[in-house]
Design a protein around this motif. Structure first.
Motif, mmCIF file in Angstrom:
data_model
loop_
_atom_site.group_PDB
_atom_site.id
_atom_site.type_symbol
_atom_site.label_atom_id
_atom_site.label_comp_id
_atom_site.label_asym_id
_atom_site.label_seq_id
_atom_site.Cartn_x
_atom_site.Cartn_y
_atom_site.Cartn_z
ATOM 1 N N ALA A 46 0.830 -1.202 0.000
ATOM 2 C CA ALA A 46 0.000 0.000 0.000
ATOM 3 C C ALA A 46 0.868 1.256 0.000
ATOM 4 N N LYS A 47 1.955 1.216 0.773
ATOM 5 C CA LYS A 47 2.858 2.364 0.811
ATOM 6 C C LYS A 47 3.517 2.582 -0.547
ATOM 7 N N LEU A 48 3.929 1.492 -1.186
ATOM 8 C CA LEU A 48 4.575 1.603 -2.505
ATOM 9 C C LEU A 48 3.626 2.180 -3.551
ATOM 10 N N PHE A 49 2.324 1.960 -3.387
ATOM 11 C CA PHE A 49 1.323 2.504 -4.306
ATOM 12 C C PHE A 49 0.869 3.902 -3.902
ATOM 13 N N GLY A 50 1.491 4.467 -2.868
ATOM 14 C CA GLY A 50 1.176 5.826 -2.463
ATOM 15 C C GLY A 50 -0.116 5.970 -1.681
ATOM 16 N N CYS A 51 -0.600 4.898 -1.092
ATOM 17 C CA CYS A 51 -1.853 4.956 -0.328
ATOM 18 C C CYS A 51 -1.625 5.577 1.048
ATOM 19 N N ARG A 52 -2.603 6.313 1.518
ATOM 20 C CA ARG A 52 -2.616 6.738 2.913
ATOM 21 C C ARG A 52 -3.026 5.532 3.754
ATOM 22 N N ILE A 53 -2.356 5.325 4.900
ATOM 23 C CA ILE A 53 -2.542 4.107 5.695
ATOM 24 C C ILE A 53 -3.012 4.484 7.097
#
Length: 395
Positions: free
Chosen positions: A101-108
């Motif tokens: 998710a981080k690699l895809f630029g998602c807010r977590i």
């Protein structure tokens, strides 16, 4: 035309009867009522371990299936809300969700529904601790259930300014009607309630011992009802206990001569819960359960005007105030439990004050509206909140 991206909610799919399951279902229902678009992915494997501590290939396969399904969502989402696990398997699952998710630029946004994360972290080896720290630090917001539960992330000071507080609330449909304050009727038995998983560390045997003291020594007329499933705790999760645990408890009731005043009913069905809460006078949970957080069962009790006898443990002191809406005891002190029961039974006026305070404390801090306003604010806004907020849910 650019495709709109949504939030992905990851948790136990609605219908799961656990505290986490009820909390997640309430969140989903609240988001539905606001008309906010989202995707949802069930994190609960259907396969159960054959016995505590055993390796389950089916469970492992289902976790892998969840991870692969999650990866398929990544091009369509811009943020995730994740109810994180507190076990080695749970963390490894979360590792393969958070980093992609981080690699895809998602807010977590991650949400921990218990109070034992620091214990889980410190029980790991040095390498595993490194992975845990470097994975959690990727989260943009970390949600805990109360101020007393913030300290479980003291091993990671880098995220201290990202921790948000969102106390639990009751599910839709469980809200009590006005006028739920209770009174004790003279010469009528006082009704005691244990409503939680039947785990030794939650204190059900201590409650039973208190019942014996009330019955044989203090001569207080009462009835005590136990509801729950016998469970075997493991690191960060629970598995169903053997039939021997159930039989042992029933034998103890008989051996103590309590068959006429104590009853075990098994799992309380949702359609029966309101009636049981309406008929009960005192809720007893002397827990020292390692993974305790902020028990929804206590919120249910105070919402229905039931004073609580519990322990100063985890997030419970934010739910119960000693002498105001309940009492604290040491986890194994059956005598103190019995003494508090006798006190309120002998003083109906004091009991009524406790009951009224319980309702007021619930309405001030733990309604569904307050739960959703705080949680949805964190999930769908970039700035975390550190308190309980009101929005259109409370209007």
């Amino acid at each position: 035309m650019k495709q709109e991206k949504f939030t992905l909610l990851l948790g136990p799919i609605p219908g799961n009867p656990t505290g986490l399951g009820m909390a997640f279902e309430t969140l989903v229902n609240g988001i539905d009522r606001l008309g906010i678009p989202y995707y949802m992915l069930d994190l609960e494997p259907k396969a159960q371990d054959r016995k505590p501590g055993s390796f389950s290939f089916n469970r492992f396969y289902e976790i892998v299936r969840i991870i692969i399904k999650f990866w398929g969502f990544l091009p369509r989402i811009n943020q995730i809300y994740l109810t994180i696990g507190i076990s080695t398997v749970g963390f490894l699952r979360d590792f393969f969700l958070i980093w992609p998710a981080k690699l895809f630029g998602c807010r977590i946004v991650v949400h921990v529904h218990s109070g034992g994360y620091s214990h889980f972290y410190r029980s790991q080896n040095r390498l595993m601790r490194w992975f845990i720290r470097n994975t959690l630090v990727q989260a943009d917001s970390v949600i805990v259930l109360g101020k007393l539960l913030v300290e479980q992330f003291d091993f990671l000071p880098e995220i201290s300014d990202r921790i948000s507080i969102s106390p639990n609330g009751l599910p839709f449909g469980m809200q009590p009607q006005p006028g739920t304050e209770k009174t004790i009727v003279e010469d009528q038995p006082i009704r005691l309630l244990y409503l939680s998983n039947m785990i030794l560390e939650k204190g059900y045997l201590t409650v039973l011992e208190a019942c014996e003291i009330l019955h044989k020594e203090l001569r207080v007329p009462f009835r005590c009802d136990f509801y729950g499933k016998f469970m075997q705790p493991q690191i960060g999760r629970e598995t169903e206990a053997s039939i021997e645990s159930h039989q042992s408890f029933m034998d103890q009731i008989k051996r103590r001569g309590l068959e006429k005043v104590v009853a075990f009913h098994g799992v309380l069905q949702p359609e029966e819960k309101k009636n049981v809460l309406s008929e009960s006078h005192l809720f007893i949970l002397p827990t020292q359960y390692l993974w305790e957080g902020q028990p929804i069962s206590i919120l249910e009790a105070i919402a229905y005007g039931i004073p609580v006898i519990s322990t100063r443990f985890r997030g419970i002191p934010e739910q119960v105030i000693h002498g105001f809406n309940g009492y604290f005891v040491d986890p194994l002190d059956a005598g103190a439990i019995a003494a508090h029961v006798e006190t309120v039974f002998r003083d109906p006026h004091a009991y009524h004050e406790l009951s009224r305070n319980a309702v007021n404390h619930f309405m001030r801090h733990f309604t569904t509206e307050k739960y959703l306003s705080a949680l949805i604010d964190v999930i769908f806004n970039s700035q975390p909140t550190t308190g309980i907020l009101e929005d259109e849910f409370g209007k």
